[in-house]
Design a protein around this motif. Structure first.
Motif, mmCIF file in Angstrom:
data_model
loop_
_atom_site.group_PDB
_atom_site.id
_atom_site.type_symbol
_atom_site.label_atom_id
_atom_site.label_comp_id
_atom_site.label_asym_id
_atom_site.label_seq_id
_atom_site.Cartn_x
_atom_site.Cartn_y
_atom_site.Cartn_z
ATOM 1 N N LEU A 156 0.823 -1.208 0.000
ATOM 2 C CA LEU A 156 0.000 0.000 0.000
ATOM 3 C C LEU A 156 0.858 1.260 0.000
ATOM 4 C CD1 LEU A 156 -2.890 -0.941 2.474
ATOM 5 C CD2 LEU A 156 -3.024 -0.698 -0.009
ATOM 6 N N SER A 157 1.903 1.264 0.817
ATOM 7 C CA SER A 157 2.760 2.456 0.871
ATOM 8 C C SER A 157 3.488 2.673 -0.452
ATOM 9 C CB SER A 157 3.775 2.327 2.014
ATOM 10 O OG SER A 157 4.615 1.206 1.809
ATOM 11 N N THR A 158 4.003 1.587 -1.039
ATOM 12 C CA THR A 158 4.685 1.703 -2.330
ATOM 13 C C THR A 158 3.725 2.126 -3.428
ATOM 14 O OG1 THR A 158 6.232 -0.041 -1.667
ATOM 15 C CG2 THR A 158 6.129 0.498 -4.010
ATOM 16 N N ALA A 159 2.516 1.519 -3.431
ATOM 17 C CA ALA A 159 1.518 1.862 -4.440
ATOM 18 C C ALA A 159 1.105 3.328 -4.326
ATOM 19 C CB ALA A 159 0.294 0.955 -4.303
ATOM 20 N N PHE A 160 0.941 3.814 -3.103
ATOM 21 C CA PHE A 160 0.555 5.213 -2.922
ATOM 22 C C PHE A 160 1.635 6.146 -3.455
ATOM 23 C CE2 PHE A 160 0.753 9.177 -0.572
ATOM 24 C CZ PHE A 160 -0.530 9.661 -0.728
ATOM 25 N N MET A 161 2.881 5.850 -3.132
ATOM 26 C CA MET A 161 3.964 6.718 -3.578
ATOM 27 C C MET A 161 4.047 6.749 -5.102
ATOM 28 S SD MET A 161 7.912 6.784 -2.320
ATOM 29 C CE MET A 161 8.285 5.144 -2.950
ATOM 30 N N LEU A 162 3.951 5.570 -5.729
ATOM 31 C CA LEU A 162 4.009 5.519 -7.190
ATOM 32 C C LEU A 162 2.781 6.192 -7.810
ATOM 33 C CD1 LEU A 162 5.361 1.897 -7.760
ATOM 34 C CD2 LEU A 162 6.599 4.058 -7.998
ATOM 35 N N LEU A 163 1.613 5.985 -7.216
ATOM 36 C CA LEU A 163 0.407 6.620 -7.723
ATOM 37 C C LEU A 163 0.499 8.143 -7.585
ATOM 38 C CD1 LEU A 163 -2.480 6.308 -8.836
ATOM 39 C CD2 LEU A 163 -3.289 6.171 -6.469
ATOM 40 N N PHE A 164 1.035 8.600 -6.479
ATOM 41 C CA PHE A 164 1.208 10.029 -6.253
ATOM 42 C C PHE A 164 2.103 10.638 -7.334
ATOM 43 C CE2 PHE A 164 3.815 13.438 -4.403
ATOM 44 C CZ PHE A 164 2.829 14.328 -4.035
ATOM 45 N N LEU A 165 3.237 9.998 -7.595
ATOM 46 C CA LEU A 165 4.153 10.493 -8.619
ATOM 47 C C LEU A 165 3.530 10.404 -10.011
ATOM 48 C CD1 LEU A 165 7.505 8.937 -7.357
ATOM 49 C CD2 LEU A 165 6.765 11.316 -7.164
ATOM 50 N N TYR A 166 2.814 9.322 -10.274
ATOM 51 C CA TYR A 166 2.189 9.133 -11.585
ATOM 52 C C TYR A 166 1.148 10.220 -11.846
ATOM 53 C CZ TYR A 166 -0.682 7.128 -15.285
ATOM 54 O OH TYR A 166 -1.401 6.949 -16.442
ATOM 55 N N LEU A 167 0.296 10.511 -10.854
ATOM 56 C CA LEU A 167 -0.746 11.522 -11.032
ATOM 57 C C LEU A 167 -0.135 12.918 -11.198
ATOM 58 C CD1 LEU A 167 -3.436 10.306 -8.458
ATOM 59 C CD2 LEU A 167 -3.479 10.092 -10.953
ATOM 60 N N LYS A 168 0.884 13.212 -10.410
ATOM 61 C CA LYS A 168 1.557 14.498 -10.542
ATOM 62 C C LYS A 168 2.164 14.649 -11.934
ATOM 63 C CE LYS A 168 1.244 16.821 -6.642
ATOM 64 N NZ LYS A 168 0.808 18.227 -6.589
ATOM 65 N N ASN A 169 2.823 13.600 -12.393
ATOM 66 C CA ASN A 169 3.445 13.642 -13.722
ATOM 67 C C ASN A 169 2.389 13.730 -14.815
ATOM 68 O OD1 ASN A 169 5.916 13.286 -15.452
ATOM 69 N ND2 ASN A 169 4.772 11.483 -16.090
ATOM 70 N N ASN A 170 1.299 12.985 -14.666
ATOM 71 C CA ASN A 170 0.238 12.992 -15.673
ATOM 72 C C ASN A 170 -0.397 14.382 -15.784
ATOM 73 O OD1 ASN A 170 -1.422 11.442 -17.569
ATOM 74 N ND2 ASN A 170 -3.092 11.848 -16.143
ATOM 75 N N TYR A 171 -0.626 15.021 -14.643
ATOM 76 C CA TYR A 171 -1.177 16.380 -14.650
ATOM 77 C C TYR A 171 -0.198 17.341 -15.321
ATOM 78 C CZ TYR A 171 -2.805 20.893 -12.953
ATOM 79 O OH TYR A 171 -3.211 22.197 -12.868
ATOM 80 N N TYR A 172 1.089 17.162 -15.026
ATOM 81 C CA TYR A 172 2.111 18.024 -15.623
ATOM 82 C C TYR A 172 2.162 17.844 -17.143
ATOM 83 C CZ TYR A 172 6.764 19.589 -16.993
ATOM 84 O OH TYR A 172 7.807 20.203 -17.631
ATOM 85 N N LEU A 173 2.087 16.600 -17.622
ATOM 86 C CA LEU A 173 2.112 16.334 -19.061
ATOM 87 C C LEU A 173 0.892 16.941 -19.749
ATOM 88 C CD1 LEU A 173 3.383 12.630 -19.175
ATOM 89 C CD2 LEU A 173 4.685 14.723 -19.613
ATOM 90 N N GLN A 174 -0.272 16.866 -19.100
ATOM 91 C CA GLN A 174 -1.473 17.478 -19.666
ATOM 92 C C GLN A 174 -1.316 18.997 -19.758
ATOM 93 O OE1 GLN A 174 -4.763 16.166 -17.265
ATOM 94 N NE2 GLN A 174 -4.838 14.129 -18.164
#
Length: 391
Positions: A156-174
């Motif tokens: 859960l902790s690893t998934a949250f960290m990766l999801l957090f980075l993924y969403l931040k990056n996805n928003y930045y790319l958009q």
């Protein structure tokens, strides 16, 4: 960097017995090497360096625990030093390789530069993960290990960290995609404008040519001093259309004529030396992007200065097998600071000019460099001239 780290890690492992501060030294070592070898956000470098320690440590811990549940021997004693057994060691390597490949797949398009708040969130989760790993190992050695609970918390902790980075990056790319659309629209609008200006200039030059001849004929036929003075005045006004740069590129001629008039209105000295007579590989849109944006930025920076300091220098032409562009202008500069200060207040649109120019240069395999020294901003573009194919 990998070679340097392996050498230093080898030295630490085999030359220094005391491992009390090993993790701290490793973190400092990785961050220092990353800052030396890579150009990027300090927050990104520190966060990735810590992840580079946390994830392998987690993989090795779970491998150690997993193998220990099914095997009697997970370590060997060599001359009083405890090593992982060969099967454990090989499985650890395999698990780390799989984890690295998964991370590469998930973050291969990661372009986001972490901000302070994001960095704190990632740092906290990495710290919690680190504490959890060490706590799991201690519980395992004490025979009190609950693998199910620890596995769930770790995932859960690893998934949250990766999801957090993924969403931040996805928003930045958009956001970047939206900016790119705005840039493309601006460039197209700018190019259409210069095309229309070129058509108007061609008409004006044609009319000017005929008017010039008519005025010469009229001047020879008149006897009145007043009429002669009026004709001379009209000739001087019409002669403005003869006073423009002839660079060998029609679009650039229009750009320089317009920017020269703008600079003259703002009392900015503009000196231009440009020859594009044999340069035909650059598309008109890119000519507009490079020189239009470059001169706009230079004029904007110059008009903020006292009139006696306003000056722009433009040079463009072939230099051996390259096409070179140089744009220099005086600018505001803080004492002790190597960067010129901008006067733009719109952070969203700021930097579009330089960004567009850099993309245009990279399109032809070239590069754009900027520097500010002694209160002068210097922009250089170097494009390799493609070899002509002989038929």
């Amino acid at each position: 960097m990998p070679a340097a780290f392996v050498v230093l890690a080898y030295f630490w492992t085999w030359m220094i017995v005391d491992g009390t501060y090993k993790m701290t030294i490793q973190i400092i070592l990785i961050v220092t090497l990353a800052l030396v070898f890579y150009k990027g956000s300090v927050f990104n470098i520190i966060a990735s360096a810590l992840m580079g320690l946390m994830i392998p440590a987690a993989c090795e811990s779970f491998t150690l625990i997993g193998v220990g549940l099914f095997a009697d021997t997970i370590s060997v004693n060599v001359s009083g030093i405890i090593f992982a057994s060969l099967p454990v060691y090989m499985i650890c390597i395999l698990v780390n390789i799989i984890a690295a490949l998964l991370l590469h797949f998930l973050l291969r398009n990661f372009r986001y530069q972490l901000r302070k708040n994001d960095f704190i969130v990632v740092l906290l989760f990495e710290f919690v993960t680190f504490l959890f790993i060490n706590n799991s190992i201690v519980h395992f050695l004490m025979g009190e290990y609950n693998e199910t609970l620890d596995l769930i918390i770790m995932l859960l902790s690893t998934a949250f960290m990766l999801l957090f980075l993924y969403l931040k990056n996805n928003y930045y790319l958009q956001e970047q995609e939206q900016k790119d659309k705005i840039q493309i629209a601006q460039l197209q609008q700018q190019f259409v404008y210069y095309q229309e200006k070129l058509k108007d200039e061609e008409k004006i030059r044609s009319v000017y040519h005929d008017m010039k001849n008519h005025l010469l004929i009229l001047q020879r036929q008149i006897n009145s001093p007043e009429t002669a003075e009026m004709v001379e005045k009209i000739q001087s006004q019409v002669a403005v259309y003869e006073d423009y740069e002839h660079t060998g590129n029609d679009i650039l001629d229009i750009i320089l004529k317009e920017k020269s008039e703008k600079a003259r209105e703002k009392h900015i000295a503009l000196s231009v030396t440009a020859d594009l007579s044999d340069v035909d590989f650059i598309e008109p849109l890119d000519i507009s992007t490079i020189f239009g944006n470059g001169l706009d930025n230079a004029i904007e920076a110059s008009e903020k200065l006292p009139e006696e300091q306003r000056g722009i220098l433009v040079k463009a032409g072939k230099m051996q097998n390259f096409f070179s562009v140089l744009i220099e202008n005086n600018c505001l500069q803080d004492s002790g600071n190597t960067k010129c200060r901008t006067t733009k207040s719109d952070d969203f649109l700021h930097g579009f000019g330089i960004s567009n120019m850099r993309k245009a240069a990279e399109k032809y395999g070239g590069q754009l460099t900027t520097k500010c020294e002694n209160g002068r901003f210097i922009l250089k573009i170097l494009l390799p001239i493609p070899e002509r194919l002989e038929v």
